[in-house]
Design an enzyme around this catalytic site. Structure first.
Site, short mmCIF file in Angstrom:
data_model
loop_
_atom_site.label_atom_id
_atom_site.label_comp_id
_atom_site.label_asym_id
_atom_site.label_seq_id
_atom_site.Cartn_x
_atom_site.Cartn_y
_atom_site.Cartn_z
N GLN A 1 38.74 86.72 7.31
CA GLN A 1 39.62 85.66 6.81
C GLN A 1 39.70 85.77 5.29
OE1 GLN A 1 38.25 81.72 7.81
NE2 GLN A 1 40.09 80.72 7.02
N HIS B 1 44.76 79.16 9.72
CA HIS B 1 46.09 79.71 10.01
C HIS B 1 46.01 80.58 11.24
CE1 HIS B 1 44.06 82.37 7.15
NE2 HIS B 1 44.67 83.38 7.75
N HIS C 1 48.11 83.81 12.99
CA HIS C 1 49.13 84.85 12.86
C HIS C 1 49.89 84.94 14.19
CE1 HIS C 1 47.19 86.87 9.27
NE2 HIS C 1 46.13 86.26 9.78
N ASN D 1 41.78 84.72 12.11
CA ASN D 1 40.52 85.16 11.52
C ASN D 1 39.75 83.95 11.02
OD1 ASN D 1 41.03 88.00 11.77
ND2 ASN D 1 42.45 87.84 10.05
P1 AMP Z 1 43.83 86.27 6.82
O1 AMP Z 1 43.43 87.60 6.28
O2 AMP Z 1 43.71 86.13 8.29
O3 AMP Z 1 43.14 85.14 6.07
O4 AMP Z 1 45.39 86.14 6.56
C1 AMP Z 1 45.96 85.68 5.37
C2 AMP Z 1 47.40 86.13 5.37
O5 AMP Z 1 48.08 85.39 4.37
C3 AMP Z 1 47.61 87.60 5.05
O6 AMP Z 1 48.28 88.24 6.14
C4 AMP Z 1 48.46 87.59 3.77
O7 AMP Z 1 49.42 88.61 3.75
C5 AMP Z 1 49.10 86.21 3.85
N1 AMP Z 1 49.52 85.61 2.59
C6 AMP Z 1 48.79 85.51 1.45
N2 AMP Z 1 49.50 84.87 0.51
C7 AMP Z 1 50.69 84.54 1.06
C8 AMP Z 1 51.87 83.86 0.59
N3 AMP Z 1 51.96 83.39 -0.66
N4 AMP Z 1 52.90 83.72 1.44
C9 AMP Z 1 52.83 84.21 2.70
N5 AMP Z 1 51.76 84.84 3.20
C10 AMP Z 1 50.70 85.02 2.39
#
Ligand code: AMP
Length: 121
Positions: A105, A111, A113, A92
């Site tokens: 995002q 990042h 996924h 995202n």
């Molecule tokens: P996005 O919405 O594409 O920005 O994805 C961010 C992702 O980070 C989400 O799937 C969250 O569940 C994940 N996330 C947020 N904080 C943490 C954390 N401390 N450790 C692992 N994953 C996380």
């Protein structure tokens, strides 16, 4: 595109200020389990370099960083045994959503996924 803001959770993971369930760490990336998995296997892979999103990374990272990151994805596929059932990769960037992909995002550090299920499942 917005400028990089160090006040984000993945910056803290890179700097070991908070723990993550790390699967693999390379010279230029860290891969760890998503805290709120949306698939039986849900791994996030992030560059150690400070890039806001995929486009920032693809535009501005060095060849070595980009190669290491992509090889990291294939290592994760191997370690998590995702090839049998196939997998998805998704990144995202910014606010864009669609009804099928309703989440923008949320963490402003690039990042990807990696979503799938293990060969044993
Ligand atoms: P996005 O919405 O594409 O920005 O994805 C961010 C992702 O980070 C989400 O799937 C969250 O569940 C994940 N996330 C947020 N904080 C943490 C954390 N401390 N450790 C692992 N994953 C996380």
């Amino acid at each position: 595109m917005q400028t990089y803001d160090k006040d984000n959770v993945f910056y803290k993971i890179i700097n070991k200020e908070i723990n993550a369930n790390i699967v693999l760490e390379g010279k230029h990336f860290i891969a760890f389990h998503d805290i709120a998995p949306k698939a039986p296997v849900h791994i996030l892979i992030i560059p150690k370099g400070l890039y806001v999103d995929y486009n920032d990374f693809a535009s501005n990272a060095s060849d070595e960083e980009i190669l290491d990151f992509n090889r990291g994805i294939s290592e994760i596929v191997k370690i998590m045994r995702l090839e049998k059932h196939g997998f998805k990769i998704l990144s995202n960037a910014g606010k864009f959503t669609t009804p099928d992909f309703p989440e923008p995002q949320s963490v402003m550090h690039m990042h990807v996924h990696i979503l799938g299920k293990s060969a044993e499942d």
